[in-house]
Design an enzyme around this catalytic site. Structure first.
Site, PDB file in Angstrom:
ATOM      1  N   CYS A   2       0.852  -1.180   0.000  1.00 25.62           N
ATOM      2  CA  CYS A   2       0.000   0.000   0.000  1.00 25.62           C
ATOM      3  C   CYS A   2       0.893   1.237   0.000  1.00 25.62           C
ATOM      4  O   CYS A   2       1.909   1.287   0.681  1.00 25.62           O
ATOM      5  CB  CYS A   2      -0.937   0.110   1.185  1.00 25.62           C
ATOM      6  SG  CYS A   2      -2.103  -1.229   1.307  1.00 25.62           S
ATOM      7  N   ARG A  27       4.029  -0.424  -4.798  1.00 25.22           N
ATOM      8  CA  ARG A  27       3.745  -0.927  -3.463  1.00 25.22           C
ATOM      9  C   ARG A  27       2.424  -1.699  -3.403  1.00 25.22           C
ATOM     10  O   ARG A  27       2.141  -2.381  -2.425  1.00 25.22           O
ATOM     11  CB  ARG A  27       3.668   0.230  -2.466  1.00 25.22           C
ATOM     12  CG  ARG A  27       4.935   1.055  -2.394  1.00 25.22           C
ATOM     13  CD  ARG A  27       4.787   2.160  -1.393  1.00 25.22           C
ATOM     14  NE  ARG A  27       4.606   1.641  -0.061  1.00 25.22           N
ATOM     15  CZ  ARG A  27       5.589   1.303   0.752  1.00 25.22           C
ATOM     16  NH1 ARG A  27       6.825   1.457   0.374  1.00 25.22           N
ATOM     17  NH2 ARG A  27       5.347   0.826   1.944  1.00 25.22           N
ATOM     18  N   TRP A  74      -2.679  -2.726  -1.647  1.00 22.65           N
ATOM     19  CA  TRP A  74      -2.361  -4.149  -1.773  1.00 22.65           C
ATOM     20  C   TRP A  74      -3.185  -4.810  -0.689  1.00 22.65           C
ATOM     21  O   TRP A  74      -2.893  -4.660   0.504  1.00 22.65           O
ATOM     22  CB  TRP A  74      -0.864  -4.379  -1.562  1.00 22.65           C
ATOM     23  CG  TRP A  74      -0.425  -5.774  -1.841  1.00 22.65           C
ATOM     24  CD1 TRP A  74       0.005  -6.287  -3.028  1.00 22.65           C
ATOM     25  CD2 TRP A  74      -0.340  -6.861  -0.893  1.00 22.65           C
ATOM     26  NE1 TRP A  74       0.332  -7.616  -2.890  1.00 22.65           N
ATOM     27  CE2 TRP A  74       0.125  -7.995  -1.587  1.00 22.65           C
ATOM     28  CE3 TRP A  74      -0.631  -6.997   0.454  1.00 22.65           C
ATOM     29  CZ2 TRP A  74       0.327  -9.229  -0.974  1.00 22.65           C
ATOM     30  CZ3 TRP A  74      -0.436  -8.229   1.071  1.00 22.65           C
ATOM     31  CH2 TRP A  74       0.039  -9.329   0.352  1.00 22.65           C
ATOM     32  N   ASN A 100      -1.723   2.300   5.541  1.00 23.65           N
ATOM     33  CA  ASN A 100      -0.871   1.223   5.046  1.00 23.65           C
ATOM     34  C   ASN A 100      -0.475   0.386   6.248  1.00 23.65           C
ATOM     35  O   ASN A 100       0.097   0.916   7.194  1.00 23.65           O
ATOM     36  CB  ASN A 100       0.371   1.835   4.370  1.00 23.65           C
ATOM     37  CG  ASN A 100       1.471   0.822   4.109  1.00 23.65           C
ATOM     38  OD1 ASN A 100       1.195  -0.376   3.975  1.00 23.65           O
ATOM     39  ND2 ASN A 100       2.698   1.291   4.039  1.00 23.65           N
ATOM     40  N   GLY A 101      -0.800  -0.910   6.232  1.00 21.22           N
ATOM     41  CA  GLY A 101      -0.425  -1.759   7.368  1.00 21.22           C
ATOM     42  C   GLY A 101      -1.581  -2.656   7.766  1.00 21.22           C
ATOM     43  O   GLY A 101      -2.539  -2.828   7.013  1.00 21.22           O
ATOM     44  N   GLU A 486      17.318 -17.863  -7.963  1.00 23.16           N
ATOM     45  CA  GLU A 486      16.916 -16.501  -8.309  1.00 23.16           C
ATOM     46  C   GLU A 486      16.333 -16.456  -9.726  1.00 23.16           C
ATOM     47  O   GLU A 486      15.350 -15.769  -9.987  1.00 23.16           O
ATOM     48  CB  GLU A 486      18.119 -15.553  -8.153  1.00 23.16           C
ATOM     49  CG  GLU A 486      17.909 -14.124  -8.585  1.00 23.16           C
ATOM     50  CD  GLU A 486      16.780 -13.383  -7.872  1.00 23.16           C
ATOM     51  OE1 GLU A 486      16.232 -13.880  -6.883  1.00 23.16           O
ATOM     52  OE2 GLU A 486      16.423 -12.291  -8.355  1.00 23.16           O
ATOM     53  N   LYS A 490      12.572 -15.187 -10.541  1.00 18.95           N
ATOM     54  CA  LYS A 490      12.274 -14.100 -11.499  1.00 18.95           C
ATOM     55  C   LYS A 490      11.231 -14.561 -12.490  1.00 18.95           C
ATOM     56  O   LYS A 490      10.306 -13.833 -12.814  1.00 18.95           O
ATOM     57  CB  LYS A 490      13.526 -13.717 -12.292  1.00 18.95           C
ATOM     58  CG  LYS A 490      14.538 -12.727 -11.811  1.00 18.95           C
ATOM     59  CD  LYS A 490      14.123 -11.422 -11.287  1.00 18.95           C
ATOM     60  CE  LYS A 490      13.460 -11.521  -9.964  1.00 18.95           C
ATOM     61  NZ  LYS A 490      14.081 -11.032  -8.799  1.00 18.95           N
ATOM     62  N   GLU A 493       7.720 -14.973 -10.843  1.00 20.94           N
ATOM     63  CA  GLU A 493       7.180 -13.679 -10.411  1.00 20.94           C
ATOM     64  C   GLU A 493       6.513 -12.921 -11.559  1.00 20.94           C
ATOM     65  O   GLU A 493       5.449 -12.353 -11.386  1.00 20.94           O
ATOM     66  CB  GLU A 493       8.322 -12.776  -9.897  1.00 20.94           C
ATOM     67  CG  GLU A 493       8.709 -12.976  -8.461  1.00 20.94           C
ATOM     68  CD  GLU A 493       9.818 -12.007  -8.043  1.00 20.94           C
ATOM     69  OE1 GLU A 493       9.713 -11.453  -6.961  1.00 20.94           O
ATOM     70  OE2 GLU A 493      10.803 -11.806  -8.803  1.00 20.94           O
ATOM     71  N   HIS A 509      17.209 -36.507  -7.468  1.00 20.39           N
ATOM     72  CA  HIS A 509      16.382 -36.885  -6.318  1.00 20.39           C
ATOM     73  C   HIS A 509      14.958 -36.372  -6.441  1.00 20.39           C
ATOM     74  O   HIS A 509      14.294 -36.160  -5.434  1.00 20.39           O
ATOM     75  CB  HIS A 509      17.041 -36.372  -5.031  1.00 20.39           C
ATOM     76  CG  HIS A 509      18.408 -36.934  -4.825  1.00 20.39           C
ATOM     77  ND1 HIS A 509      18.636 -38.237  -4.448  1.00 20.39           N
ATOM     78  CD2 HIS A 509      19.631 -36.378  -4.994  1.00 20.39           C
ATOM     79  CE1 HIS A 509      19.936 -38.452  -4.375  1.00 20.39           C
ATOM     80  NE2 HIS A 509      20.565 -37.338  -4.710  1.00 20.39           N
ATOM     81  N   LYS A 607       6.301  -4.681  -3.984  1.00 16.94           N
ATOM     82  CA  LYS A 607       7.751  -4.539  -3.892  1.00 16.94           C
ATOM     83  C   LYS A 607       8.223  -4.555  -2.448  1.00 16.94           C
ATOM     84  O   LYS A 607       9.269  -5.078  -2.113  1.00 16.94           O
ATOM     85  CB  LYS A 607       8.187  -3.241  -4.574  1.00 16.94           C
ATOM     86  CG  LYS A 607       9.689  -3.102  -4.551  1.00 16.94           C
ATOM     87  CD  LYS A 607      10.224  -2.557  -5.826  1.00 16.94           C
ATOM     88  CE  LYS A 607      11.712  -2.753  -5.912  1.00 16.94           C
ATOM     89  NZ  LYS A 607      12.081  -4.116  -6.287  1.00 16.94           N
TER      90      LYS A 607
HETATM   91  C1  G6P Z   1       9.103  -8.700  -1.977  1.00 18.60           C
HETATM   92  C2  G6P Z   1       9.658  -8.239  -3.294  1.00 18.60           C
HETATM   93  C3  G6P Z   1      10.940  -8.984  -3.611  1.00 18.60           C
HETATM   94  C4  G6P Z   1      11.930  -8.824  -2.474  1.00 18.60           C
HETATM   95  C5  G6P Z   1      11.338  -9.240  -1.138  1.00 18.60           C
HETATM   96  C6  G6P Z   1      12.240  -8.821   0.011  1.00 18.60           C
HETATM   97  O1  G6P Z   1       8.673 -10.010  -2.085  1.00 18.60           O
HETATM   98  O2  G6P Z   1       8.711  -8.429  -4.323  1.00 18.60           O
HETATM   99  O3  G6P Z   1      11.507  -8.491  -4.807  1.00 18.60           O
HETATM  100  O4  G6P Z   1      13.063  -9.592  -2.738  1.00 18.60           O
HETATM  101  O5  G6P Z   1      10.081  -8.586  -0.926  1.00 18.60           O
HETATM  102  O6  G6P Z   1      12.291  -7.433   0.039  1.00 18.60           O
HETATM  103  P1  G6P Z   1      13.483  -6.578   0.605  1.00 18.60           P
HETATM  104  O7  G6P Z   1      13.067  -5.157   0.365  1.00 18.60           O
HETATM  105  O8  G6P Z   1      13.568  -6.903   2.059  1.00 18.60           O
HETATM  106  O9  G6P Z   1      14.711  -6.948  -0.120  1.00 18.60           O
END
Ligand code: G6P
Length: 612
Positions: A2, A27, A74, A100-101, A486, A490, A493, A509, A607
């Protein structure tokens, strides 16, 4: 999660608020809303959907007001729909809030308020909070500032809020606990936002509220107080370190692509002034000043979430190999709830792009209470994690807007590599000669990343062949196992293709059962464990799997059997995660684009995850 924005001053508030919401859309983007405050009336618009939808339905709005607040959501409590969108009004219609929260004890408060005759139109915890404020105000005849303070002392949870009272329509009252809130300081005008991006074009001065602080903002000034005891706080005005062009797309189709292409620069910025190969030095004050404590500790615990956790895993490989200090890597959300053993001698490295991730923050607080030393690696300057850490290093990747993290990840790995090298020197594991050699090798990274980025078109073509895939496997060994994780993250996501990352040897395995002609397997086959990876490629090919391999120049064995090879410069193995990550970012990006996905705002993600 948010984003909230507010403005009070002499400009048309609508433009500031709506453009600010657009910048904060990373956000959350389930729904959006705003309220303009003029002549003691509220002009409100809100809708399910994006900020662009809000802009659309606001066309008929009288936009002359010089005060307003807005929200991009969000969803946590209640599905994203028009009713659950913020702002929320109190029962009398006199108070309005954006939040927000999460208010954790909202249910008990709602029951109490219902008994007092309050009714609720939405499913949100936020509507409960605004009515609690109203209840406090009416039952004790309080000013809006006092009512907000009294109410916030009753709630449990996390919040950043903006509240306006029609009866005192010359002020916005804000408060913060656990969710970030910045105030942009202008002349006779003030901006409020979840981060500074909505107001960086107007002012370079910001006050970041601390947890447990609130502020009453009028055109005349900002009065900051402690929520607990109303004690006045002298606000610390900070200079913003970024410009508007850093948070705009700059000709790229998506922020993600821009950020991928920024990596030669962001890695260079991260190394600047720290990696001094001509002097044979790494200059990181955070490490140097606390070297005795770090070297005396028996272990390092790395705490992070998401992509930052993957950087942490690479950090483990780096620090254990180069400095021989034992490292454990923990998901913050697990660590904080599993009653871990923490020694006062422990060093906790917390990695977070945003510096606001709720689970990481809570895990750090727990470790700090147990006496551990906290070293923060954050990208956002002045963020909560950066502030509660005992020492740390910023990544200096610049603002990252795309929800899928790219340049922040490689900057985190860059910082971890420098830390590992410096610790290796301090522990004596690295001879002067070897240390110096590694510095020279590392200094070449930005140029080598530039070379990888030239593969852009080639990777785009490879993506074309796999755009209809439903599953994908990523394999790597050693340093490149976290890279495989990673790469898979990606892909899922942003393209919504199911993907799994695995240590290449573990394929036998389980995942091998999935391999057939429909399963693309991305395998990192650069030097380091090369022969073993070649065997893995053979195992995949003999089961008709499709292989996309990341290889080094001169490779012949993998080339002979893989379906596609992406050739990246050969680097020392400890530097390979940075190089090898880049083609995987591009592959995910192009697959997502080809599938028509919203790359910068993937569904359900945010994010900055400021709720647990
Ligand atoms: C969210 C974001 C990710 C990020 C993760 C941790 O899931 O979408 O891209 O890696 O949070 O966030 P931070 O700000 O703590 O790296």
């Amino acid at each position: 999660m948010c984003g909230i924005v507010g403005y009070i001053g002499k400009k048309q508030a609508f433009d500031v608020v709506i453009n600010g919401l657009q910048r904060l859309e990373y956000r959350g983007y389930d729904s959006a809303g705003l309220v303009l405050i003029q002549n003691e009336t509220f002009l409100m618009k809100k809708t399910k959907g994006k900020v662009s939808d809000l802009r659309e339905i606001s066309q008929d709005l009288d936009k002359t007001a010089q005060m307003g607040i807005g929200h991009t959501r969000w969803a946590t409590h209640g599905v994203p729909n028009d009713v659950n969108s913020h702002p929320h009004l109190s029962n009398s219609g006199e108070l309005v809030i954006v939040h927000n929260g999460i208010i954790e004890n909202y249910s008990a408060i709602k029951t109490m308020l219902t008994e007092k005759g309050y009714h609720f139109v939405s499913d949100t915890d936020t509507e409960v909070l605004v009515n609690l404020i109203e209840f406090m105000q009416k039952s004790s005849n309080l000013s809006i500032t006092d009512a907000v303070r009294f109410a916030l002392n009753e709630v449990i949870g996390a919040y950043a809020i903006c509240v306006v009272d029609k009866k005192e329509a010359d002020k916005i009252v804000v408060g913060r606990l656990g969710s970030p809130l910045a105030i942009g300081m202008g002349k006779d005008e003030f901006y409020i936002a979840s981060d500074a991006s909505p107001f960086v074009e107007f002012t370079k001065e910001a006050v970041y509220l601390d947890d447990g602080e609130m502020a009453t903002i009028t055109k005349e000034g900002v009065d900051v107080r402690k929520i607990a005891d109303n004690l006045q706080v002298e606000p610390l005005v900070q200079q913003l370190q970024f410009d508007l062009d850093q948070i705009e797309k700059g000709g790229y189709d998506h922020f993600m692509l821009k950020e991928i292409f920024e990596q030669p620069k962001s890695i260079l910025d991260t190394m600047r002034g720290r990696l001094l190969s001509s002097e044979g030095k790494i200059k990181m004050a955070g490490i140097f000043d606390h070297r005795n404590r770090i070297l005396k500790s028996n272990r390092i615990i790395i705490i992070a979430c998401g992509t930052s956790w993957h950087a942490g895993l690479i950090g483990e490989y780096l620090i254990e190999e180069l400095a021989r200090i034992p490292v454990e890597v923990e998901y913050a959300s697990e660590f904080r709830y599993r009653n871990p053993v923490i020694y006062p001698t422990d060093i906790v490295i917390a990695i977070s792009q945003s510096g606001e991730t709720a689970d990481s923050l809570a895990a750090i607080k727990m470790a700090k209470e147990a006496g551990a030393f906290i070293y923060g690696i954050c990208n956002v300057v002045g963020s909560s994690i950066a502030r509660i850490s005992d020492a740390g290093s910023y990544t200096h990747a610049g603002p990252e807007i795309g929800v899928a993290s790219t340049k922040a990840f490689t900057a985190q790995v860059t910082v971890l590599t420098m830390i590992a090298l410096e610790l290796g020197k301090q522990t004596g594991e690295l001879s002067n000669e070897k240390f110096h050699k590694h510095l020279v090798e590392m200094e070449m990274l930005p140029k080598q990343v530039e070379t990888v980025l030239k593969l852009d078109k080639e990777i785009q073509e490879i993506a074309l062949a796999y755009k209809d895939a439903t599953n994908c496997l990523y394999l790597g060994r050693g340093y490149n196992f976290p890279v495989a994780l990673e790469g898979a993250l990606k892909l899922k996501e942003i393209s919504y293709i199911h993907a799994e990352g695995y240590p290449a040897a573990e394929m036998k395995h389980g995942p091998i059962a999935l391999i057939d002609e429909n399963l693309p397997v991305v395998i990192i086959a650069t030097k380091g464990h090369y022969e073993k990876v070649v065997s893995n490629v053979q195992e995949i090919k003999s089961r008709k799997g499709k292989v996309i391999a990341i290889v080094n120049p001169g490779d012949t064995e993998v080339r002979a059997i893989a379906d596609h090879c992406i050739e990246v410069p050969a680097v020392e193995e400890f530097l390979s995660p940075i190089i090898n990550t880049i083609p995987l970012q591009l592959l995910s990006y192009y697959l997502a684009v080809l599938r028509g996905a919203n790359v910068d705002q993937p569904r359900n993600l945010a994010k900055s995850v400021t709720v647990e």
